[in-house]
Scaffold this active site. Structure first.
Site, PDB file in Angstrom:
ATOM      1  N   ILE A   1      -7.773  -4.954  -3.770  1.00  6.91           N
ATOM      2  CA  ILE A   1      -8.384  -5.588  -4.940  1.00  6.91           C
ATOM      3  C   ILE A   1      -8.246  -7.107  -4.834  1.00  6.91           C
ATOM      4  O   ILE A   1      -9.222  -7.855  -5.003  1.00  6.91           O
ATOM      5  CB  ILE A   1      -7.742  -5.071  -6.244  1.00  6.91           C
ATOM      6  CG1 ILE A   1      -7.714  -3.536  -6.232  1.00  6.91           C
ATOM      7  CG2 ILE A   1      -8.506  -5.584  -7.465  1.00  6.91           C
ATOM      8  CD1 ILE A   1      -6.921  -2.916  -7.352  1.00  6.91           C
TER       9      ILE A   1
ATOM     10  N   PRO B   1      -9.247   0.299  -1.677  1.00  8.12           N
ATOM     11  CA  PRO B   1      -9.775  -1.078  -1.659  1.00  8.12           C
ATOM     12  C   PRO B   1      -8.638  -2.066  -1.880  1.00  8.12           C
ATOM     13  O   PRO B   1      -7.712  -1.787  -2.651  1.00  8.12           O
ATOM     14  CB  PRO B   1     -10.745  -1.098  -2.851  1.00  8.12           C
ATOM     15  CG  PRO B   1     -10.363   0.065  -3.707  1.00  8.12           C
ATOM     16  CD  PRO B   1      -9.743   1.086  -2.807  1.00  8.12           C
TER      17      PRO B   1
ATOM     18  N   ASN C   1       4.866   4.628  -6.671  1.00 10.46           N
ATOM     19  CA  ASN C   1       5.915   3.721  -6.199  1.00 10.46           C
ATOM     20  C   ASN C   1       6.779   3.313  -7.383  1.00 10.46           C
ATOM     21  O   ASN C   1       6.524   3.712  -8.510  1.00 10.46           O
ATOM     22  CB  ASN C   1       5.300   2.513  -5.474  1.00 10.46           C
ATOM     23  CG  ASN C   1       4.387   1.732  -6.391  1.00 10.46           C
ATOM     24  OD1 ASN C   1       4.826   1.160  -7.376  1.00 10.46           O
ATOM     25  ND2 ASN C   1       3.091   1.736  -6.079  1.00 10.46           N
TER      26      ASN C   1
HETATM   27  O1  C5P Z   1      -0.644  -6.031   0.884  1.00  8.69           O
HETATM   28  P1  C5P Z   1       0.280  -5.994  -0.267  1.00  8.69           P
HETATM   29  O2  C5P Z   1       0.166  -4.741  -1.077  1.00  8.69           O
HETATM   30  O3  C5P Z   1       1.708  -6.317   0.025  1.00  8.69           O
HETATM   31  O4  C5P Z   1      -0.247  -7.226  -1.174  1.00  8.69           O
HETATM   32  C1  C5P Z   1       0.283  -7.521  -2.373  1.00  8.69           C
HETATM   33  C2  C5P Z   1      -0.707  -8.205  -3.278  1.00  8.69           C
HETATM   34  O5  C5P Z   1      -2.007  -7.653  -3.118  1.00  8.69           O
HETATM   35  C3  C5P Z   1      -0.389  -7.999  -4.716  1.00  8.69           C
HETATM   36  O6  C5P Z   1      -0.835  -9.123  -5.424  1.00  8.69           O
HETATM   37  C4  C5P Z   1      -1.154  -6.748  -5.065  1.00  8.69           C
HETATM   38  O7  C5P Z   1      -1.407  -6.643  -6.438  1.00  8.69           O
HETATM   39  C5  C5P Z   1      -2.415  -6.945  -4.287  1.00  8.69           C
HETATM   40  N1  C5P Z   1      -3.060  -5.705  -3.820  1.00  8.69           N
HETATM   41  C6  C5P Z   1      -4.283  -5.343  -4.354  1.00  8.69           C
HETATM   42  N2  C5P Z   1      -4.914  -4.208  -3.898  1.00  8.69           N
HETATM   43  C7  C5P Z   1      -4.364  -3.459  -2.921  1.00  8.69           C
HETATM   44  C8  C5P Z   1      -3.120  -3.816  -2.375  1.00  8.69           C
HETATM   45  C9  C5P Z   1      -2.494  -4.942  -2.857  1.00  8.69           C
HETATM   46  O8  C5P Z   1      -4.773  -6.018  -5.251  1.00  8.69           O
HETATM   47  N3  C5P Z   1      -4.995  -2.371  -2.496  1.00  8.69           N
END
Ligand code: C5P
Length: 398
Positions: free
Chosen positions: A305, A303, A208
């Site tokens: 995180i 996952p 991305n």
């Molecule tokens: O669900 P989304 O990706 O929009 O969520 C954004 C937040 O979740 C950010 O803080 C991103 O770093 C974290 N995130 C994560 N692991 C993922 C997806 C998102 O830690 N697999």
């Protein structure tokens, strides 16, 4: 800084004038400063201004008998607690990387066993040049610390990385290098940053547009305040922040493992743009083009995180968990829902419908249980400073 002794080597660049301000900051903080001026540096600032600010003679020549009588160059290289090269020109960096010692500054740098901090300053093309990249890698491997360079307009009219870090940033990095305590001393922060790369096969991947700039700026702002920072980054093309432990990963699963390994932490900040899915069963051989047959991929969920760390029980959960929500529409509604879903303490919402991803500026809204604050559009560095200040304040009152 009281009682600390700093040697500042002023190289030949337009940014040399900022070194005067840097000296003033050290003097104000109670440090003693000696200045060494290179021949090229003397084209930009005068020995008189340096000695007026340091209150000491300025050292310029390797073969100056008066100087050698006062303080030999070997002694000069050993008596400081920290040597700072500001500006560190491409030429000075190259000489340092190769161990050249043709003048006082480079002799001193070769003869020293004192920690050295450089503040590079040069034209963006010189900074990007393969030779400078090589020299930089050598200097880093030699344990030389670095602050900056910043991105911005240059004296030569170009734009990019190469501006010397501001005196305040050099001062703060020096303070951290000298082990001076800050408001976040003793706190362990982990921060994820940048994109993840999810392999399709050994040569292709899904990625991305995240540049990692916001995360890097936050990591640096917290390190500057004395925090011990574990900076877990996906593949990025920006300089690593100063004063942090860099843990480079590629995939979401590697990022998750690195985060788990870095625990426990007092504060966890998830600014990475983690891929939600990976290609299921990405193989070890390259997928071949086949006439009339398009490849079909199935995806597996990565996952989450942020959600996993927020869900950790009791004391294993960092005391403050901060997430990000990059949205293109209904930004605040989505962000509020996300904060609930992921169960983090704070969430920074940003609108990425413009050129925020990869750009230098950001406009964020901080969502907390106690309310929401919309911050004006500002540089990612300023967002980082403001967040670091807000965290510091919150820890003080908690
Ligand atoms: O669900 P989304 O990706 O929009 O969520 C954004 C937040 O979740 C950010 O803080 C991103 O770093 C974290 N995130 C994560 N692991 C993922 C997806 C998102 O830690 N697999």
């Amino acid at each position: 800084m009281n009682g600390k002794s700093i040697t500042i080597i002023v190289g030949g660049g337009i940014a040399a004038y900022k070194s005067l301000e840097l000296i003033r900051l050290f003097k104000k903080a109670g440090a003693s400063v000696r200045a060494v001026l290179t021949r090229a540096g003397a084209e930009f600032v005068t020995p008189l201004s340096l000695s007026a600010l340091t209150g000491e003679p300025v050292y310029q020549d390797l073969f100056d008998l008066d100087d050698e009588a006062q303080m030999g160059h070997i002694q000069l290289s050993r008596t400081a607690d920290l040597i700072i090269v500001a500006p560190a020109t491409a030429d000075l960096m190259a000489k340092m990387a190769h161990g050249l010692a043709g003048d006082l500054a480079t002799t001193l740098l070769l003869a020293t066993d004192t920690p050295v901090l450089i503040a590079p300053a040069m034209n963006v093309r010189m900074w990007d040049h393969a030779a400078t990249r090589r020299n930089l890698a050598t200097l880093k491997a030699d344990g030389i610390m670095m602050v900056g360079p910043d991105e911005g307009d240059m004296a030569c009219g170009e734009f990019g990385y190469g501006r010397m870090a501001e005196p305040e940033a050099i001062f703060a990095t020096a303070k951290a290098a000298l082990g001076a305590p800050g408001p976040l001393s003793g706190k362990h922060v982990l921060i994820t940053s940048g994109p993840t790369h999810e392999p399709i096969d050994p040569v292709r991947y899904i990625a991305n547009r995240s540049s990692g700039r916001q995360g890097a700026a936050i990591a640096e702002a917290l390190a500057k305040r004395g925090a011990q920072v574990s900076y877990i980054t996906g593949p990025v093309n920006i300089p690593a922040p100063q004063g942090v432990e860099v843990i480079a990963v590629e995939t979401a699963r590697q990022m998750f493992d690195a985060v788990s390994a870095a625990l426990p932490a007092d504060i966890a900040i998830f600014s990475a743009a983690v891929a939600d899915w990976r290609v299921d069963g990405a193989g070890a051989t390259k997928i071949k083009k086949q006439k009339g047959a398009l490849p079909i991929f199935t995806f597996a969920e990565n996952p989450d995180i942020l959600a996993s760390i927020s869900a950790l029980p009791g004391a294993t959960r960092p005391g403050l968990v901060i997430g990000f929500a990059a949205e293109t529409d209904h930004v605040l509604d989505h962000a509020r829902a996300k904060k609930k879903r992921k169960n983090c303490d704070w969430l920074l919402a940003n609108d990425v419908s413009g050129d925020v991803m990869g750009g230098a500026d950001n406009q964020v809204t901080l969502i907390r249980d106690k309310g929401e604050e919309s911050w004006p559009m500002m540089s990612k560095k300023d967002v980082a400073e403001r967040l670091a200040e807000t965290i510091t304040k919150a820890l003080k009152t908690s």
